[in-house]
Design a protein around this motif. Structure first.
Motif, PDB file in Angstrom:
ATOM      1  N   ASP A  60       0.793  -1.280  -0.111  1.00 11.74           N
ATOM      2  CA  ASP A  60      -0.059   0.025   0.001  1.00 11.74           C
ATOM      3  C   ASP A  60       0.842   1.243   0.150  1.00 11.74           C
ATOM      4  OD1 ASP A  60      -2.475  -1.736   0.158  1.00 11.74           O
ATOM      5  OD2 ASP A  60      -2.197  -1.665   2.368  1.00 11.74           O
ATOM      6  N   SER A 102      -3.986  -5.271   5.060  1.00  9.39           N
ATOM      7  CA  SER A 102      -5.120  -4.605   5.648  1.00  9.39           C
ATOM      8  C   SER A 102      -5.762  -3.476   5.551  1.00  9.39           C
ATOM      9  CB  SER A 102      -4.189  -4.316   7.346  1.00  9.39           C
ATOM     10  OG  SER A 102      -3.227  -3.354   6.905  1.00  9.39           O
ATOM     11  N   LYS A 103      -5.187  -2.811   4.428  1.00 10.57           N
ATOM     12  CA  LYS A 103      -6.246  -1.488   3.964  1.00 10.57           C
ATOM     13  C   LYS A 103      -6.620  -1.910   2.703  1.00 10.57           C
ATOM     14  CE  LYS A 103      -2.959   1.965   5.799  1.00 10.57           C
ATOM     15  NZ  LYS A 103      -2.001   3.279   5.584  1.00 10.57           N
ATOM     16  N   ARG A 117     -11.335  -5.544  -3.020  1.00 10.16           N
ATOM     17  CA  ARG A 117     -12.071  -5.201  -1.793  1.00 10.16           C
ATOM     18  C   ARG A 117     -12.996  -6.337  -0.923  1.00 10.16           C
ATOM     19  NH1 ARG A 117     -10.346  -1.476   1.236  1.00 10.16           N
ATOM     20  NH2 ARG A 117     -11.568  -0.807   3.083  1.00 10.16           N
TER      21      ARG A 117
END
Length: 369
Positions: A179, A245-246, A268
């Protein structure tokens, strides 16, 4: 030296960067107007696609490019390690598979998933691509970027390749998918990247390998593919899964049955997506050829034709004398001519810019097909 060609991709990047213009907004979303919404788009007259917890997905026929169903296909999300598909697609044609690589300490210590590189010249580029796609080695992504001339060059190459594919939702900020602010892709773009990758024999070999040997300082060890569907879904070819995690869960994959290939990409997803991807693949195989597509995976932009180049025009003789006090400056003046830029360079530059504009218009008009 003459200017051989001006790539249309470069013009697209320049337009986006300097003018702040979206390269695909003017004529609607890439792939068709029905792909511009955030909700589910599915064909009439057939069974609805199975439900999935993914915020965004695409089901497409790889041969025809037909998008069979989609949900928020152009929604921009963090791609996580699915971005490695773009890394591989970009670098496979650029790097010699047999080249020996000594990873830097930065590559060896890259955070996240890793195959466990050491700073010794025991790896070939082929080894690094295998570990990149099998075990999602972030260390391998950085080592390959270094072999390609460095991180900055590799990111430029990746973003240029995304533009060539018309994957305009994709912005690469890392070669690994870790990320980073500003990095993005979409379910539609992941499907485009996967489709292009399937046309490359080496790419397909890497993504479909289940288990392989990987070099170690003393011997080797075995690595296994993280794509669970390779082990349990009939006809699965592979491609890439990812998670941070994002970004949450993401996946792009392809399977082939009875001579037909279906691509599924999801982004997602908050949980376990493997069974849902399998259901979407099943639905794609059952639906292809029986329904009106809701859109289309566009083709890459065509490669530019080289402009003809002729012999260099003799440069003007410098009018001011060469003195021992300024040899460097006078040599530079002699190299550029009395006008600073030779006429042939101006003509080549003008021709290149004109050609780039023509390619830009051509690419824009193709997007809605």
């Amino acid at each position: 030296m003459g200017m051989k060609y001006v790539a249309p991709v470069g013009v697209l990047l320049a337009a986006t960067t300097f003018l702040g213009v979206s390269a695909h907004a003017e004529n609607g979303p890439v792939g068709g107007k029905d792909l511009g919404g955030r909700g589910l788009v599915s064909p009439a007259g057939v069974k609805a696609p199975p439900k999935t917890a993914a915020k965004s997905y695409v089901v497409a026929d790889a041969e025809t490019g037909e998008v069979l169903a989609a949900k928020d296909p152009h929604g921009r999300y963090l791609p996580a390690s699915t971005l490695k598909a773009l890394t591989a697609l970009t670098l496979i044609p650029k790097l010699d598979k047999d080249l020996k690589v000594k990873p830097s300490s930065r590559a060896v210590n890259e955070e996240g998933s890793a195959v466990g590189l050491v700073s010794k010249p025991i790896y070939t580029v082929d080894d690094l691509f295998k570990a990149l796609m099998l075990v999602s080695g972030n260390d391998c992504a950085m080592a390959l970027a270094e072999a390609n001339g460095g991180l900055a060059k590799t990111l430029r190459d990746m973003n240029t390749e995304a533009q060539r594919l018309q994957a305009f939702d994709t912005v690469a900020k890392t070669p690994s998918g870790l990320d980073k602010p500003g990095q993005s892709s979409s379910a539609y773009d992941l499907a485009l990247i996967a489709r292009a990758g399937l046309a490359n024999d080496d790419f397909q070999r890497y993504i479909s390998t289940k288990v392989d040997k990987f070099p170690a300082p003393k011997g080797y060890y075995e690595i296994g593919n993280h794509n669970k569907l390779l082990w349990r879904y009939k006809g699965m070819i592979g491609v890439k899964n990812g998670w941070t995690s994002k970004a949450l869960g993401s996946f792009v994959g392809a399977a082939r049955r009875n001579g037909h290939t279906i691509i599924v990409s999801v982004m997602r997803h908050e949980g376990y997506f493997w069974d849902e991807v399998a259901d979407l693949l099943d639905w794609g195989f059952a639906t292809r050829g029986k329904a009106v597509p809701v859109g289309r995976l566009v083709d890459p932009l065509p490669a530019p034709a080289p402009l003809p180049t002729g012999p260099a025009t003799p440069l003007a003789t410098p009018t001011r004398p060469v003195t021992s006090a300024s040899p460097a400056g006078d040599a530079a003046g002699a190299a550029s001519g009395s006008g600073g830029i030779p006429a042939v360079g101006l003509y080549a530059l003008g021709a290149g810019l004109l050609g780039g504009v023509i390619w830009l218009v051509y690419g824009i008009r193709r997007r809605s097909r």
